[in-house]
Design a protein around this motif. Sequence first.
Motif, PDB file in Angstrom:
ATOM      1  N   VAL A 243      16.893   3.093   6.459  1.00  0.00           N
ATOM      2  CA  VAL A 243      16.085   4.312   6.333  1.00  0.00           C
ATOM      3  C   VAL A 243      16.979   5.500   5.982  1.00  0.00           C
ATOM      4  O   VAL A 243      16.658   6.296   5.090  1.00  0.00           O
ATOM      5  N   ALA A 244      18.100   5.625   6.679  1.00  0.00           N
ATOM      6  CA  ALA A 244      19.009   6.745   6.423  1.00  0.00           C
ATOM      7  C   ALA A 244      19.509   6.739   4.987  1.00  0.00           C
ATOM      8  O   ALA A 244      19.596   7.791   4.335  1.00  0.00           O
ATOM      9  N   GLN A 245      19.815   5.551   4.462  1.00  0.00           N
ATOM     10  CA  GLN A 245      20.292   5.463   3.088  1.00  0.00           C
ATOM     11  C   GLN A 245      19.185   5.801   2.098  1.00  0.00           C
ATOM     12  O   GLN A 245      19.432   6.442   1.071  1.00  0.00           O
ATOM     13  N   CYS A 246      17.955   5.388   2.406  1.00  0.00           N
ATOM     14  CA  CYS A 246      16.819   5.740   1.540  1.00  0.00           C
ATOM     15  C   CYS A 246      16.622   7.255   1.512  1.00  0.00           C
ATOM     16  O   CYS A 246      16.353   7.840   0.452  1.00  0.00           O
ATOM     17  N   VAL A 247      16.732   7.890   2.666  1.00  0.00           N
ATOM     18  CA  VAL A 247      16.587   9.347   2.727  1.00  0.00           C
ATOM     19  C   VAL A 247      17.673  10.017   1.895  1.00  0.00           C
ATOM     20  O   VAL A 247      17.400  10.954   1.134  1.00  0.00           O
TER      21      VAL A 247
ATOM     22  N   LEU B 191       9.923   2.190   0.506  1.00  0.00           N
ATOM     23  CA  LEU B 191      10.235   1.356   1.654  1.00  0.00           C
ATOM     24  C   LEU B 191       9.147   1.547   2.704  1.00  0.00           C
ATOM     25  O   LEU B 191       8.942   2.662   3.193  1.00  0.00           O
ATOM     26  N   TYR B 192       8.443   0.474   3.039  1.00  0.00           N
ATOM     27  CA  TYR B 192       7.422   0.511   4.078  1.00  0.00           C
ATOM     28  C   TYR B 192       7.998  -0.081   5.365  1.00  0.00           C
ATOM     29  O   TYR B 192       8.581  -1.167   5.341  1.00  0.00           O
ATOM     30  N   LEU B 193       7.840   0.636   6.457  1.00  0.00           N
ATOM     31  CA  LEU B 193       8.277   0.137   7.763  1.00  0.00           C
ATOM     32  C   LEU B 193       7.048  -0.425   8.468  1.00  0.00           C
ATOM     33  O   LEU B 193       6.152   0.325   8.860  1.00  0.00           O
ATOM     34  N   VAL B 194       7.008  -1.755   8.616  1.00  0.00           N
ATOM     35  CA  VAL B 194       5.794  -2.433   9.077  1.00  0.00           C
ATOM     36  C   VAL B 194       6.019  -3.065  10.452  1.00  0.00           C
ATOM     37  O   VAL B 194       6.772  -4.032  10.582  1.00  0.00           O
TER      38      VAL B 194
ATOM     39  N   VAL C 183      10.082   6.754   2.263  1.00  0.00           N
ATOM     40  CA  VAL C 183       9.975   5.848   3.410  1.00  0.00           C
ATOM     41  C   VAL C 183       8.621   6.088   4.064  1.00  0.00           C
ATOM     42  O   VAL C 183       8.335   7.201   4.506  1.00  0.00           O
ATOM     43  N   VAL C 184       7.800   5.043   4.134  1.00  0.00           N
ATOM     44  CA  VAL C 184       6.441   5.178   4.670  1.00  0.00           C
ATOM     45  C   VAL C 184       6.305   4.314   5.924  1.00  0.00           C
ATOM     46  O   VAL C 184       6.374   3.085   5.847  1.00  0.00           O
ATOM     47  N   PRO C 185       6.134   4.939   7.108  1.00  0.00           N
ATOM     48  CA  PRO C 185       5.990   4.170   8.344  1.00  0.00           C
ATOM     49  C   PRO C 185       4.533   3.822   8.626  1.00  0.00           C
ATOM     50  O   PRO C 185       3.629   4.630   8.395  1.00  0.00           O
TER      51      PRO C 185
ATOM     52  N   SER D 127       4.343  10.885   0.912  1.00  0.00           N
ATOM     53  CA  SER D 127       4.332   9.433   1.091  1.00  0.00           C
ATOM     54  C   SER D 127       3.436   8.711   0.100  1.00  0.00           C
ATOM     55  O   SER D 127       3.706   7.574  -0.288  1.00  0.00           O
ATOM     56  N   PHE D 128       2.345   9.350  -0.299  1.00  0.00           N
ATOM     57  CA  PHE D 128       1.358   8.627  -1.111  1.00  0.00           C
ATOM     58  C   PHE D 128       1.175   9.221  -2.499  1.00  0.00           C
ATOM     59  O   PHE D 128       0.129   9.100  -3.102  1.00  0.00           O
ATOM     60  N   GLY D 129       2.231   9.866  -3.014  1.00  0.00           N
ATOM     61  CA  GLY D 129       2.182  10.364  -4.378  1.00  0.00           C
ATOM     62  C   GLY D 129       2.705   9.326  -5.359  1.00  0.00           C
ATOM     63  O   GLY D 129       2.899   8.148  -5.039  1.00  0.00           O
TER      64      GLY D 129
END
Length: 287
Positions: free
Chosen positions: A107-111, A15-18, A117-119, A6-8
């Motif tokens: 999210v599914a499309q990003c995967v 995509l951040y899920l906020v 994807v960072v929650p 997530s943080f590399g």
Amino acid sequence: MQAQQSFGNHTDGVLYLVPTPIGNLQDMTFRAVQTLKDVDLIAAEDTRNTQKLLNHFEIETKQISFHEHNTNERIPQLIEKLQAGLSIAQVSDAGMPSISDPGQELVAQCVTQQIAVVPLPGANAGLTGLIASGLISQPFYFYGFLGRKDGQQEEELQQLMARPETLIFYEAPHRLKKTLTNMVAIFGEERQTVLARELTKKHEEFLRGSLGELLAWATTENVRGEFVILLAGNTNPDKQIDENQTPINQQIGRLIKDGLAPNVAIKQVAKQRNLNRQEVYKNYHQL
């Protein structure tokens, strides 16, 4: 197999899920505020609603609408922006994205596209109500909103009747009475229940009692506020009444006594037993 750091360093955007507050703006986390300030774009369920939040925290990031009615159009656009290196924060009107709100398709499309994807953790009405309900907190079964079409809700509740976990639902005030009526018909009047109303807001309230008592309350009150409905699990899931061994008219009569309209009760029994509804109707009314 796919692994995500997530943080590399990312070639594409992130995509951040906020999560956003479910009522009380003070529940917004420092990290959530900073993320909304740092990203290039905010994908919001309702840009007008989110703008109030942005104004409160002095966030000037540009928004784009992303809701259930423009998902097919918007997802390719957002994916293209992420692949171009832009960072995007996705928010719903209240609570966590994808939980009874838009988000999961993106999210599914990003995967699929191997976009990170960072929650972020944050407010959730279901869990907030659960920990204060007094019911068993785990295991629990989160369902969210029940179906809206005629018969759909009853069918869903039938499938949940034997579950031993605490059940969690969301419901709007104008539908609460109907939903509780259907729950009484399926689960019976004695199932322990909690209504958590207007969580984190000024008029937050917990109503605890049997399903029958809470239906009586909803019948006499001018119901307001958004609700979380929490039901105790079935303590005897292996001892359910086999309705197919009950005479049809007796089963229909019990459902009517529990509050269902005759035609709804007939339709439910016919569907449950895989019978012709007209034949069940004629039999019940002795036509």
